[in-house]
Design a protein around this motif. Structure first.
Motif, PDB file in Angstrom:
ATOM      1  N   LYS A   1     -13.002   6.911   1.645  1.00  0.00           N
ATOM      2  CA  LYS A   1     -13.864   6.525   0.528  1.00  0.00           C
ATOM      3  C   LYS A   1     -13.152   6.898  -0.771  1.00  0.00           C
ATOM      4  CE  LYS A   1     -18.617   6.849  -1.157  1.00  0.00           C
ATOM      5  NZ  LYS A   1     -19.942   7.494  -0.968  1.00  0.00           N
ATOM      6  N   ARG A   2     -12.375   5.963  -1.285  1.00  0.00           N
ATOM      7  CA  ARG A   2     -11.523   6.250  -2.427  1.00  0.00           C
ATOM      8  C   ARG A   2     -12.311   6.273  -3.731  1.00  0.00           C
ATOM      9  NH1 ARG A   2      -5.654   3.489  -1.178  1.00  0.00           N
ATOM     10  NH2 ARG A   2      -5.584   4.066   1.027  1.00  0.00           N
ATOM     11  N   SER A   3     -12.008   7.259  -4.543  1.00  0.00           N
ATOM     12  CA  SER A   3     -12.680   7.396  -5.831  1.00  0.00           C
ATOM     13  C   SER A   3     -12.162   6.362  -6.822  1.00  0.00           C
ATOM     14  CB  SER A   3     -12.441   8.807  -6.387  1.00  0.00           C
ATOM     15  OG  SER A   3     -12.881   8.896  -7.722  1.00  0.00           O
ATOM     16  N   PRO A   4     -13.040   5.825  -7.693  1.00  0.00           N
ATOM     17  CA  PRO A   4     -12.588   4.908  -8.753  1.00  0.00           C
ATOM     18  C   PRO A   4     -11.966   5.636  -9.939  1.00  0.00           C
ATOM     19  CG  PRO A   4     -14.963   5.199  -8.882  1.00  0.00           C
ATOM     20  CD  PRO A   4     -14.515   5.953  -7.652  1.00  0.00           C
ATOM     21  N   ASP A   5     -12.014   6.963  -9.933  1.00  0.00           N
ATOM     22  CA  ASP A   5     -11.454   7.729 -11.047  1.00  0.00           C
ATOM     23  C   ASP A   5      -9.974   7.381 -11.227  1.00  0.00           C
ATOM     24  OD1 ASP A   5      -9.953  10.121 -12.199  1.00  0.00           O
ATOM     25  OD2 ASP A   5     -12.019  10.757 -12.519  1.00  0.00           O
ATOM     26  N   PRO A   6      -9.547   7.031 -12.447  1.00  0.00           N
ATOM     27  CA  PRO A   6      -8.146   6.632 -12.667  1.00  0.00           C
ATOM     28  C   PRO A   6      -7.132   7.686 -12.239  1.00  0.00           C
ATOM     29  CG  PRO A   6      -9.488   6.068 -14.571  1.00  0.00           C
ATOM     30  CD  PRO A   6     -10.356   6.901 -13.669  1.00  0.00           C
ATOM     31  N   LEU A   7      -7.450   8.964 -12.466  1.00  0.00           N
ATOM     32  CA  LEU A   7      -6.526  10.025 -12.069  1.00  0.00           C
ATOM     33  C   LEU A   7      -6.350  10.052 -10.551  1.00  0.00           C
ATOM     34  CD1 LEU A   7      -4.751  12.443 -12.797  1.00  0.00           C
ATOM     35  CD2 LEU A   7      -6.818  13.879 -12.697  1.00  0.00           C
ATOM     36  N   TYR A   8      -7.470   9.918  -9.812  1.00  0.00           N
ATOM     37  CA  TYR A   8      -7.393   9.931  -8.348  1.00  0.00           C
ATOM     38  C   TYR A   8      -6.626   8.708  -7.854  1.00  0.00           C
ATOM     39  CZ  TYR A   8     -11.199  13.388  -8.713  1.00  0.00           C
ATOM     40  OH  TYR A   8     -11.965  14.482  -9.018  1.00  0.00           O
ATOM     41  N   ARG A   9      -6.811   7.566  -8.530  1.00  0.00           N
ATOM     42  CA  ARG A   9      -6.048   6.371  -8.159  1.00  0.00           C
ATOM     43  C   ARG A   9      -4.555   6.591  -8.371  1.00  0.00           C
ATOM     44  NH1 ARG A   9      -9.929   3.087 -11.044  1.00  0.00           N
ATOM     45  NH2 ARG A   9      -8.267   2.580 -12.532  1.00  0.00           N
ATOM     46  N   ASP A  10      -4.218   7.306  -9.441  1.00  0.00           N
ATOM     47  CA  ASP A  10      -2.804   7.619  -9.695  1.00  0.00           C
ATOM     48  C   ASP A  10      -2.229   8.498  -8.581  1.00  0.00           C
ATOM     49  OD1 ASP A  10      -2.856   6.158 -12.015  1.00  0.00           O
ATOM     50  OD2 ASP A  10      -3.003   7.897 -13.351  1.00  0.00           O
ATOM     51  N   PHE A  11      -3.017   9.495  -8.133  1.00  0.00           N
ATOM     52  CA  PHE A  11      -2.557  10.343  -7.029  1.00  0.00           C
ATOM     53  C   PHE A  11      -2.312   9.508  -5.774  1.00  0.00           C
ATOM     54  CE2 PHE A  11      -5.015  14.203  -8.871  1.00  0.00           C
ATOM     55  CZ  PHE A  11      -3.966  14.478  -9.727  1.00  0.00           C
ATOM     56  N   THR A  12      -3.221   8.573  -5.514  1.00  0.00           N
ATOM     57  CA  THR A  12      -3.075   7.700  -4.348  1.00  0.00           C
ATOM     58  C   THR A  12      -1.801   6.870  -4.455  1.00  0.00           C
ATOM     59  OG1 THR A  12      -5.489   7.565  -4.141  1.00  0.00           O
ATOM     60  CG2 THR A  12      -4.198   5.905  -2.977  1.00  0.00           C
ATOM     61  N   THR A  13      -1.564   6.309  -5.628  1.00  0.00           N
ATOM     62  CA  THR A  13      -0.363   5.501  -5.844  1.00  0.00           C
ATOM     63  C   THR A  13       0.900   6.329  -5.660  1.00  0.00           C
ATOM     64  OG1 THR A  13      -1.535   4.051  -7.384  1.00  0.00           O
ATOM     65  CG2 THR A  13       0.872   4.059  -7.512  1.00  0.00           C
ATOM     66  N   GLN A  14       0.893   7.565  -6.162  1.00  0.00           N
ATOM     67  CA  GLN A  14       2.049   8.445  -5.985  1.00  0.00           C
ATOM     68  C   GLN A  14       2.348   8.662  -4.512  1.00  0.00           C
ATOM     69  OE1 GLN A  14       1.114  11.980  -8.191  1.00  0.00           O
ATOM     70  NE2 GLN A  14       1.120  10.908 -10.162  1.00  0.00           N
ATOM     71  N   CYS A  15       1.308   8.896  -3.713  1.00  0.00           N
ATOM     72  CA  CYS A  15       1.494   9.105  -2.274  1.00  0.00           C
ATOM     73  C   CYS A  15       2.048   7.844  -1.619  1.00  0.00           C
ATOM     74  CB  CYS A  15       0.180   9.516  -1.618  1.00  0.00           C
ATOM     75  SG  CYS A  15      -0.378  11.184  -2.059  1.00  0.00           S
ATOM     76  N   GLU A  16       1.523   6.701  -2.003  1.00  0.00           N
ATOM     77  CA  GLU A  16       2.018   5.438  -1.447  1.00  0.00           C
ATOM     78  C   GLU A  16       3.483   5.220  -1.805  1.00  0.00           C
ATOM     79  OE1 GLU A  16      -2.218   2.959  -1.477  1.00  0.00           O
ATOM     80  OE2 GLU A  16      -0.843   2.836  -3.184  1.00  0.00           O
ATOM     81  N   LYS A  17       3.859   5.541  -3.043  1.00  0.00           N
ATOM     82  CA  LYS A  17       5.240   5.370  -3.487  1.00  0.00           C
ATOM     83  C   LYS A  17       6.192   6.315  -2.769  1.00  0.00           C
ATOM     84  CE  LYS A  17       4.530   2.195  -6.660  1.00  0.00           C
ATOM     85  NZ  LYS A  17       5.072   0.816  -6.516  1.00  0.00           N
ATOM     86  N   MET A  18       5.646   7.409  -2.232  1.00  0.00           N
ATOM     87  CA  MET A  18       6.461   8.356  -1.469  1.00  0.00           C
ATOM     88  C   MET A  18       6.477   8.015   0.020  1.00  0.00           C
ATOM     89  SD  MET A  18       5.442  11.932  -3.366  1.00  0.00           S
ATOM     90  CE  MET A  18       6.764  12.891  -2.632  1.00  0.00           C
ATOM     91  N   ASP A  19       5.950   6.819   0.350  1.00  0.00           N
ATOM     92  CA  ASP A  19       5.928   6.338   1.739  1.00  0.00           C
ATOM     93  C   ASP A  19       5.113   7.233   2.663  1.00  0.00           C
ATOM     94  OD1 ASP A  19       7.507   4.072   1.179  1.00  0.00           O
ATOM     95  OD2 ASP A  19       9.334   5.253   1.381  1.00  0.00           O
ATOM     96  N   ILE A  20       4.065   7.828   2.134  1.00  0.00           N
ATOM     97  CA  ILE A  20       3.135   8.592   2.971  1.00  0.00           C
ATOM     98  C   ILE A  20       2.139   7.603   3.567  1.00  0.00           C
ATOM     99  CG2 ILE A  20       1.387  10.407   3.036  1.00  0.00           C
ATOM    100  CD1 ILE A  20       2.793  11.688   0.626  1.00  0.00           C
ATOM    101  N   PRO A  21       2.041   7.522   4.882  1.00  0.00           N
ATOM    102  CA  PRO A  21       1.127   6.551   5.481  1.00  0.00           C
ATOM    103  C   PRO A  21      -0.339   6.951   5.321  1.00  0.00           C
ATOM    104  CG  PRO A  21       2.210   7.837   7.190  1.00  0.00           C
ATOM    105  CD  PRO A  21       2.847   8.236   5.887  1.00  0.00           C
ATOM    106  N   PHE A  22      -1.213   5.938   5.232  1.00  0.00           N
ATOM    107  CA  PHE A  22      -2.661   6.124   5.168  1.00  0.00           C
ATOM    108  C   PHE A  22      -3.275   5.540   6.441  1.00  0.00           C
ATOM    109  CE2 PHE A  22      -1.562   6.803   0.847  1.00  0.00           C
ATOM    110  CZ  PHE A  22      -2.614   7.453   0.212  1.00  0.00           C
ATOM    111  N   LEU A  23      -4.114   6.324   7.101  1.00  0.00           N
ATOM    112  CA  LEU A  23      -4.826   5.819   8.275  1.00  0.00           C
ATOM    113  C   LEU A  23      -5.983   4.929   7.842  1.00  0.00           C
ATOM    114  CD1 LEU A  23      -5.205   8.934  10.625  1.00  0.00           C
ATOM    115  CD2 LEU A  23      -3.525   7.095  10.791  1.00  0.00           C
ATOM    116  N   SER A  24      -6.223   3.861   8.592  1.00  0.00           N
ATOM    117  CA  SER A  24      -7.371   3.003   8.312  1.00  0.00           C
ATOM    118  C   SER A  24      -8.645   3.538   8.962  1.00  0.00           C
ATOM    119  CB  SER A  24      -7.099   1.579   8.798  1.00  0.00           C
ATOM    120  OG  SER A  24      -6.793   1.580  10.188  1.00  0.00           O
ATOM    121  N   TYR A  25      -8.500   4.393   9.963  1.00  0.00           N
ATOM    122  CA  TYR A  25      -9.665   5.020  10.596  1.00  0.00           C
ATOM    123  C   TYR A  25      -9.238   6.343  11.204  1.00  0.00           C
ATOM    124  CZ  TYR A  25      -7.814   3.622  15.145  1.00  0.00           C
ATOM    125  OH  TYR A  25      -7.007   3.480  16.248  1.00  0.00           O
TER     126      TYR A  25
END
Length: 202
Positions: free
Chosen positions: A54-78
């Protein structure tokens, strides 16, 4: 907060030859801290995987998510409901589901299902600040039982009830005026350490 001997972090109980870590993030502030934790684990050559349903719409939290994605950290769908799959795939779980601000959230989805699963895993659980399902003052009321607690800024009242193997505090940069206001007695942080280990519970 008692003064204690420092201990290096990341944990020696999590050697790099077994580097897989599942970081479970909730929708609020503790979830954002979990994202930052995953990023740091990756920097230290661990292999974090994030579950952030349940991802937060907060811009800062979205930035953290993007940073993790850019570091090739995988996200589970479930999150697997078969606990053995989690035990086999990872060597530790970071609990960043709820926190001090999440009163009452443990009964709502997706948090309730996550906690039901985490209560049955057999690999070590590292909780950030307040173990999920705990009251910030009274302690556990059916929440998870972490092996490690990392208190942020200073231990919360509920940390008195923590019976796990190791308790760390990360509060080196807590402003002096806040230390004075809340009559805190922070431990010494030697050298460049940002985390110190508190005495194990007796």
């Amino acid at each position: 907060v008692p003064t204690c001997s420092p201990q290096a972090f990341p944990l020696p109980s999590l050697p790099r030859k077994q580097p897989t870590v599942l970081v479970v993030c909730g929708p609020a502030q503790n979830g954002a801290i979990g994202l930052v934790c995953a990023r740091h684990l990756r920097i230290f050559d661990y292999e974090p995987t994030i579950f952030y349903p349940k991802r937060s719409p907060d811009p800062l939290y979205r930035d953290f998510t993007t940073q993790c994605e850019k570091m090739d950290i995988p996200f589970l769908s479930y999150l697997p409901t078969e606990v053995q799959l989690i035990n086999d795939a990872y060597n530790a779980v970071v609990d960043a589901v709820l926190g001090a601000e999440a009163e009452g959230s443990e009964g709502r989805e997706p948090c309730a299902a996550i906690l039901a699963t985490l209560k049955h895993v057999r690999i070590p659980i590292v909780s950030l600040d307040v173990p999920s399902g705990w009251d910030v003052e009274a302690g556990s009321s059916g929440g998870i039982s972490p092996d490690v607690l990392v208190s942020l800024s200073a231990p919360k009242q509920c940390a008195r009830h923590f019976l796990g193997r190791q308790h760390f505090v990360a509060g080196r940069f807590l402003p002096y005026d806040l230390q004075k206001k809340f009559e805190l007695n922070p431990p010494e942080y030697p050298g460049t350490e940002c985390v110190v280990a508190l005495a194990a519970p007796r």
